[in-house]
Design a protein around this motif. Structure first.
Motif, PDB file in Angstrom:
ATOM      1  N   TYR A 242      -3.560 -13.085  -3.712  1.00  0.00           N
ATOM      2  CA  TYR A 242      -3.728 -12.049  -2.691  1.00  0.00           C
ATOM      3  C   TYR A 242      -2.785 -10.857  -2.901  1.00  0.00           C
ATOM      4  O   TYR A 242      -2.992  -9.800  -2.331  1.00  0.00           O
ATOM      5  CB  TYR A 242      -3.455 -12.638  -1.306  1.00  0.00           C
ATOM      6  N   LEU A 290      -0.430  -6.112  -0.544  1.00  0.00           N
ATOM      7  CA  LEU A 290      -1.587  -6.987  -0.719  1.00  0.00           C
ATOM      8  C   LEU A 290      -2.707  -6.260  -1.461  1.00  0.00           C
ATOM      9  O   LEU A 290      -2.810  -5.032  -1.420  1.00  0.00           O
ATOM     10  CB  LEU A 290      -2.099  -7.455   0.650  1.00  0.00           C
ATOM     11  N   ARG A 295      -6.857  -7.372   2.109  1.00  0.00           N
ATOM     12  CA  ARG A 295      -6.818  -6.572   3.343  1.00  0.00           C
ATOM     13  C   ARG A 295      -8.202  -6.492   3.991  1.00  0.00           C
ATOM     14  O   ARG A 295      -8.328  -6.480   5.216  1.00  0.00           O
ATOM     15  CB  ARG A 295      -6.277  -5.175   3.055  1.00  0.00           C
ATOM     16  N   GLU A 299      -6.351  -9.966   6.039  1.00  0.00           N
ATOM     17  CA  GLU A 299      -5.003 -10.483   5.761  1.00  0.00           C
ATOM     18  C   GLU A 299      -3.972  -9.381   5.961  1.00  0.00           C
ATOM     19  O   GLU A 299      -4.202  -8.216   5.633  1.00  0.00           O
ATOM     20  CB  GLU A 299      -4.944 -11.002   4.320  1.00  0.00           C
ATOM     21  N   THR A 300      -2.843  -9.733   6.544  1.00  0.00           N
ATOM     22  CA  THR A 300      -1.730  -8.789   6.704  1.00  0.00           C
ATOM     23  C   THR A 300      -0.496  -9.357   6.018  1.00  0.00           C
ATOM     24  O   THR A 300      -0.421 -10.565   5.758  1.00  0.00           O
ATOM     25  CB  THR A 300      -1.407  -8.544   8.192  1.00  0.00           C
TER      26      THR A 300
END
Length: 317
Positions: A242, A290, A295, A299-300
């Protein structure tokens, strides 16, 4: 394992925290993290909305340690010499004289650092890294201790110059003050009914004592298992599918120094895994980038860091 034997440093740190709390209500953890950066000879990037006390935090810290404080308001037309200083020709002596810029102070508030040009940002960040500046072939050492707290507004991006990854890496911590609770905000109104607490704030520790504390934290012991834990966390960010950019070796060193400072502030002469866990988010989140596909999946950086910590084995004594 033993507690630090010298009482004086712990009393000084507690008095310092309590003094800043007179201005910054309900933010003890943020104050402690700010002191972690100061004692570890690092710098802080404060990213938050306007009006939550970013400027007051820095001013209260500067007043509490009796240091020289300078605020630099970054704007698009600010030049590097407006930060570092400039050589001016003196017609009487027929020589050039160096006029020091606002960077020559102990505590610097770099307000809205992303609003100025990359050239001026570089001048500021070079001084942060080297603790010195070079003008016309002469090198000038900066004041000690030297601590920069830079601010960014996360809501406005028009007319801004985002800091490159290599420059973000020079900040030890990224902090968010956040809004106060209802009780804290009522307390704030009561305290500020007649006069702002910052006006009556007195120094509780000297600049010389801060320099002494910066040396003392180096004596805090870090077990091999804790070092391995730190390195495992950092290496995991470099190999994860990631992640586009993981934690650099400078980030690993930042984590090591910060855990020593936090342990010292908490009254210990040794680092525990909880110190590492508390410091990983503010040290990692501005260093990790990322991949776009991560993203897009929602996802953060914060969520990724938490998941990575949950999956990494914690050392036990």
């Amino acid at each position: 394992m033993s507690m630090i034997q010298v009482d004086r440093p712990q009393q000084s740190i507690e008095h310092l925290i309590q003094n800043i709390e007179k201005v910054l209500i309900g933010k003890r953890q943020m104050i402690e993290l700010g002191l972690v950066a100061l004692l570890a000879k690092g710098h802080v990037l404060l990213e938050d909305v306007p009006g939550v006390g970013k400027t007051m935090f820095v001013r209260a810290l500067a007043k509490s340690i009796g240091s020289e404080f300078k605020r630099i308001q970054f704007t698009p037309d600010l030049l590097p010499t407006d930060v570092t200083g400039v050589s001016i020709y003196n017609q009487k002596t027929m020589e050039f004289e160096f006029r020091k810029g606002p960077i020559f102070a102990n505590v610097i508030l770099a307000d809205e650092i992303n609003r100025t040009s990359p050239k001026t940002q570089s001048a500021m960040l070079e001084a942060m890294e080297e603790h010195s500046i070079t003008i016309d072939g002469y090198t000038y050492k900066l004041e000690q201790p030297f601590f920069v707290m830079a601010t960014q507004n996360p809501l406005e991006y028009e007319g801004t110059f985002p800091l490159p990854e290599a420059q973000l890496d020079r900040f030890l911590l990224q902090l968010h003050l956040g809004y106060p609770t209802e009780k804290e905000e009522i307390s704030m109104l009561t305290r500020m009914s007649f006069k702002h607490p910052i006006e009556e704030l007195q120094p509780v520790i000297s600049v010389e004592e801060i320099i002494d504390l910066q040396e003392k934290i180096k004596q805090v012991k870090v077990a091999e298992s804790i070092k391995e834990y730190m390195v495992r966390l950092c290496q995991k960010t470099r190999s994860h599918p990631y992640v586009y950019l993981g934690i650099s070796p400078r980030g690993t060193l930042a984590l090591y120094k910060a855990t020593q400072a936090l342990a010292f502030i908490r009254g210990r002469d040794y680092v525990i895994p909880d110190d590492v866990k508390e410091l990983v988010p503010p040290i990692f989140r501005h260093r990790i980038i990322l991949k776009p596909e991560a993203r897009m999946e929602g996802e953060t950086a914060e969520r990724f860091i938490q998941q990575m910590m949950n999956e990494t084995r914690v050392p036990v004594s």
